[in-house]
Design an enzyme around this catalytic site. Structure first.
Site, mmCIF file in Angstrom:
data_model
loop_
_atom_site.group_PDB
_atom_site.id
_atom_site.type_symbol
_atom_site.label_atom_id
_atom_site.label_comp_id
_atom_site.label_asym_id
_atom_site.label_seq_id
_atom_site.Cartn_x
_atom_site.Cartn_y
_atom_site.Cartn_z
ATOM 1 N N ARG A 1 0.988 -1.280 0.091
ATOM 2 C CA ARG A 1 -0.177 0.071 -0.048
ATOM 3 C C ARG A 1 0.720 1.044 -0.002
ATOM 4 O O ARG A 1 0.453 2.439 0.495
ATOM 5 C CB ARG A 1 -1.115 -0.252 1.511
ATOM 6 C CG ARG A 1 -2.295 -0.928 0.897
ATOM 7 C CD ARG A 1 -3.271 -0.247 0.362
ATOM 8 N NE ARG A 1 -3.908 -1.432 -0.195
ATOM 9 C CZ ARG A 1 -5.178 -1.345 1.111
ATOM 10 N NH1 ARG A 1 -5.561 -1.074 1.526
ATOM 11 N NH2 ARG A 1 -6.042 -2.258 0.147
ATOM 12 N N ARG B 1 -3.104 6.578 0.210
ATOM 13 C CA ARG B 1 -3.454 7.908 0.965
ATOM 14 C C ARG B 1 -2.319 8.647 1.742
ATOM 15 O O ARG B 1 -2.688 9.401 2.318
ATOM 16 C CB ARG B 1 -4.617 7.513 1.340
ATOM 17 C CG ARG B 1 -6.268 7.383 0.579
ATOM 18 C CD ARG B 1 -7.155 7.784 1.928
ATOM 19 N NE ARG B 1 -7.308 6.314 1.765
ATOM 20 C CZ ARG B 1 -8.725 5.952 2.320
ATOM 21 N NH1 ARG B 1 -9.229 5.661 1.588
ATOM 22 N NH2 ARG B 1 -8.510 4.532 3.322
ATOM 23 N N ARG C 1 -6.721 11.125 -6.364
ATOM 24 C CA ARG C 1 -8.235 11.209 -5.845
ATOM 25 C C ARG C 1 -9.295 12.407 -5.185
ATOM 26 O O ARG C 1 -10.480 11.240 -5.836
ATOM 27 C CB ARG C 1 -8.106 10.073 -4.634
ATOM 28 C CG ARG C 1 -7.144 8.855 -4.847
ATOM 29 C CD ARG C 1 -8.723 7.659 -4.931
ATOM 30 N NE ARG C 1 -9.316 7.039 -4.017
ATOM 31 C CZ ARG C 1 -10.708 7.198 -3.932
ATOM 32 N NH1 ARG C 1 -11.248 7.660 -5.369
ATOM 33 N NH2 ARG C 1 -11.019 7.029 -2.949
ATOM 34 N N ASP D 1 -6.664 -3.205 -7.165
ATOM 35 C CA ASP D 1 -7.162 -3.268 -6.202
ATOM 36 C C ASP D 1 -7.471 -5.499 -6.468
ATOM 37 O O ASP D 1 -7.623 -5.173 -7.193
ATOM 38 C CB ASP D 1 -8.632 -2.378 -6.223
ATOM 39 C CG ASP D 1 -9.537 -3.526 -4.855
ATOM 40 O OD1 ASP D 1 -7.999 -2.591 -3.541
ATOM 41 O OD2 ASP D 1 -10.389 -4.078 -5.000
ATOM 42 N N TYR E 1 -13.844 -12.317 -0.229
ATOM 43 C CA TYR E 1 -15.261 -10.571 -0.641
ATOM 44 C C TYR E 1 -16.435 -11.384 -1.468
ATOM 45 O O TYR E 1 -17.041 -10.276 -1.019
ATOM 46 C CB TYR E 1 -14.492 -9.846 -1.684
ATOM 47 C CG TYR E 1 -13.256 -9.571 -0.735
ATOM 48 C CD1 TYR E 1 -14.362 -7.942 0.151
ATOM 49 C CD2 TYR E 1 -11.938 -9.082 -0.231
ATOM 50 C CE1 TYR E 1 -13.433 -6.937 0.907
ATOM 51 C CE2 TYR E 1 -11.284 -8.599 0.734
ATOM 52 C CZ TYR E 1 -11.726 -7.075 1.366
ATOM 53 O OH TYR E 1 -11.523 -6.863 1.654
HETATM 54 O O1 CP3 Z 1 0.017 -1.687 -2.449
HETATM 55 C C1 CP3 Z 1 -0.563 -0.887 -3.372
HETATM 56 O O2 CP3 Z 1 0.094 0.225 -3.126
HETATM 57 C C2 CP3 Z 1 -0.773 -1.063 -4.437
HETATM 58 C C3 CP3 Z 1 -2.336 -0.581 -4.714
HETATM 59 C C4 CP3 Z 1 -3.399 -1.777 -4.434
HETATM 60 C C5 CP3 Z 1 -4.802 -1.059 -3.273
HETATM 61 N N1 CP3 Z 1 -5.553 -2.196 -3.476
HETATM 62 C C6 CP3 Z 1 -5.268 -0.263 -4.170
HETATM 63 C C7 CP3 Z 1 -5.755 0.496 -3.118
HETATM 64 C C8 CP3 Z 1 -3.378 -3.232 -3.433
HETATM 65 C C9 CP3 Z 1 -1.535 -4.220 -3.139
HETATM 66 C C10 CP3 Z 1 -4.530 -3.505 -3.220
HETATM 67 C C11 CP3 Z 1 -4.946 -5.076 -2.304
HETATM 68 C C12 CP3 Z 1 -5.808 -4.849 -2.080
HETATM 69 N N2 CP3 Z 1 -7.359 -4.611 -2.113
HETATM 70 C C13 CP3 Z 1 -5.752 -5.798 -0.918
HETATM 71 C C14 CP3 Z 1 -5.043 -7.267 -0.204
HETATM 72 C C15 CP3 Z 1 -3.517 -6.254 0.266
HETATM 73 C C16 CP3 Z 1 -4.614 -5.579 2.096
HETATM 74 O O3 CP3 Z 1 -4.589 -4.818 2.303
HETATM 75 O O4 CP3 Z 1 -4.967 -6.474 2.540
HETATM 76 C C17 CP3 Z 1 -6.853 -5.901 -0.123
HETATM 77 C C18 CP3 Z 1 -7.794 -7.287 0.953
HETATM 78 C C19 CP3 Z 1 -8.363 -5.225 -0.602
HETATM 79 C C20 CP3 Z 1 -9.750 -4.853 -0.172
HETATM 80 C C21 CP3 Z 1 -9.572 -3.005 -0.417
HETATM 81 N N3 CP3 Z 1 -9.187 -1.987 -1.088
HETATM 82 C C22 CP3 Z 1 -9.725 -2.830 1.146
HETATM 83 C C23 CP3 Z 1 -9.585 -2.664 2.527
HETATM 84 C C24 CP3 Z 1 -9.252 -1.052 0.786
HETATM 85 C C25 CP3 Z 1 -9.468 -0.026 1.749
HETATM 86 C C26 CP3 Z 1 -10.495 0.340 2.190
HETATM 87 C C27 CP3 Z 1 -10.666 1.910 2.224
HETATM 88 O O5 CP3 Z 1 -11.120 2.953 2.166
HETATM 89 O O6 CP3 Z 1 -9.772 2.181 3.166
HETATM 90 C C28 CP3 Z 1 -9.375 -0.543 -1.020
HETATM 91 C C29 CP3 Z 1 -9.136 0.344 -1.370
HETATM 92 C C30 CP3 Z 1 -8.267 0.428 -1.823
HETATM 93 N N4 CP3 Z 1 -7.269 -0.118 -3.467
HETATM 94 C C31 CP3 Z 1 -7.213 1.717 -1.748
HETATM 95 C C32 CP3 Z 1 -6.115 1.787 -2.017
HETATM 96 C C33 CP3 Z 1 -4.846 2.577 -2.321
HETATM 97 C C34 CP3 Z 1 -7.939 2.813 -0.167
HETATM 98 C C35 CP3 Z 1 -7.591 4.032 -1.183
HETATM 99 C C36 CP3 Z 1 -8.476 4.873 -1.899
HETATM 100 O O7 CP3 Z 1 -10.350 4.148 -1.878
HETATM 101 O O8 CP3 Z 1 -8.062 5.452 -2.595
#
Ligand code: CP3
Length: 351
Positions: free
Chosen positions: A28, A32, A41, A77, A155
């Site tokens: 990640r 953010r 964003r 994602d 999911y």
């Molecule tokens: O690591 C990186 O920088 C690459 C980008 C990446 C994202 N998601 C972008 C994202 C990666 C590798 C993921 C994988 C992902 N997505 C996982 C596996 C890794 C982990 O964290 O366990 C999971 C479980 C998800 C599902 C998911 N998508 C979650 C839990 C969230 C967060 C929700 C929140 O708002 O807090 C997302 C949204 C997401 N995917 C964000 C990012 C950067 C959050 C920021 C946003 O909404 O812009």
């Protein structure tokens, strides 16, 4: 001393070769916590970024420029390939992916069509090509990824993040044949997805099994391991090194190792030393700082990071990372200083 531009510390560490210093990147890292990402964003939804090759490239590169990390993880994602085959999934801020109609029966599984990466996700494949040429000669490796079949299935079954995994475990135990049908279908889809990423140019693949720790060892072995193993040993990956990530799996780390991966990525609930004793010295290890330590003043961050490097004892094959993703409240300056601190730490001569 710096390495010749063409070498990659991350790729060398994955092969357990000697490196000039420990490679570091953060899960990640493109999110953010970075001001550039937050600005983008304000104008685009996450899914709009993933559907645009220029935005994907820009967001993927920001941590390389801002932090000096050794790996760039392709911005997407875990639900991206599912959205690409037409499943209705929204990514809700502060919640994560929300699936409109969860998948719980054979009829539901029939709605998951095969993925044709060239037709279904051209922007992502184009971004991989652009990223490889931007990164060429920098020594920074391009990391592709997918969710592991178990985490992705959860999911789809639950419809969103869950604490108790009620629907997932109910399906697993009440209708194992439906469970295996779903996991088989998803594994085929994810294999196709990773194959296309590798063909387009990613140099490492990380498999995210973020929720595997919800399972009993016996259930992990029967219901999840065979599918992760199929992906991690797939000929479609063309010998690309893999990182097998999970959290909460210290109770069955040997099974995570058995499922495969050039490297195993562990969270902070186990020390790096005992993790290495459990998985064996013939595999690389990634981790494992608690991401919330990064909210502390830098001297604390530094000493916690040094404790991890001490536990690695200069063994070939350590990749410094967090135990899970960067928290959005993390100061960028802390991330930047941490990368420098890891790089500047001299490696012991022999393990
Ligand atoms: O690591 C990186 O920088 C690459 C980008 C990446 C994202 N998601 C972008 C994202 C990666 C590798 C993921 C994988 C992902 N997505 C996982 C596996 C890794 C982990 O964290 O366990 C999971 C479980 C998800 C599902 C998911 N998508 C979650 C839990 C969230 C967060 C929700 C929140 O708002 O807090 C997302 C949204 C997401 N995917 C964000 C990012 C950067 C959050 C920021 C946003 O909404 O812009």
């Amino acid at each position: 001393m710096t390495e010749p531009a063409a070498g990659s510390r991350l790729l060398d560490a994955l092969r357990r070769r000697r490196v000039d210093c420990t490679p570091v990147w953060f899960m990640r890292q493109a999110g953010r916590a970075l001001p550039g990402y937050r600005r983008i964003r304000e104008r685009y939804r996450l899914l709009d970024i993933c559907a645009d090759a220029d935005l994907t490239t820009q967001v993927t590169l920001e941590p390389v420029h801002a932090l000096g990390v050794d790996g760039a993880i392709l911005f997407a994602d875990i639900t991206t390939p599912l959205i690409a085959v037409g499943l209705e999934i929204d990514i809700v801020e502060g919640v994560g992916p929300v699936v409109e109609r969860p998948i719980r029966t054979s009829e539901d599984i029939a709605r998951i069509r095969a993925l044709d990466p060239q037709a279904d996700m051209p922007a992502q494949l184009q971004a991989i090509g652009m990223l490889r040429s931007e990164l060429s000669g920098s020594g920074v490796a391009l990391i592709g990824f997918a969710g592991a079949p178990f985490t992705v299935a959860s999911y789809l079954i639950e419809g969103r993040a869950t604490r108790d995994f009620l629907n997932t475990k109910r399906l697993m135990h009440e209708a194992p044949e439906v469970w295996h049908q779903l996991l088989d279908r998803l594994t085929g889809l994810l294999e196709n997805y990773l194959k296309a990423q590798v063909a387009a140019g990613v140099q490492v693949v990380q498999l995210f099994d973020s929720w595997a720790g919800a399972l009993a060892p016996r259930d992990y072995r029967r219901f999840a391991l065979p599918y992760s193993r199929r992906l991690l040993t797939s000929p479609a990956l063309d010998d690309t090194p893999t990182i097998h990530f999970s959290t909460g799996t210290a109770g069955f780390l040997e099974l995570i190792r058995e499922a495969g991966g050039t490297a195993v990525s562990v969270d902070w609930r186990i020390s790096l030393d005992s993790a290495w004793a459990r998985v064996g010295q013939d595999v690389a290890l990634q981790g494992n700082l608690d991401p919330l330590v990064l909210l502390a003043p830098f001297p604390t961050v530094r000493s916690e990071a040094m404790a991890i490097l001490d536990a690695a004892r200069g063994r070939p094959g350590h990749i410094f990372n967090l135990g899970h993703g960067v928290h959005p409240a993390t100061p960028v300056e802390t991330l930047r200083q941490l990368v420098d601190a890891v790089h500047e730490r001299p490696l012991p001569v022999a393990a």
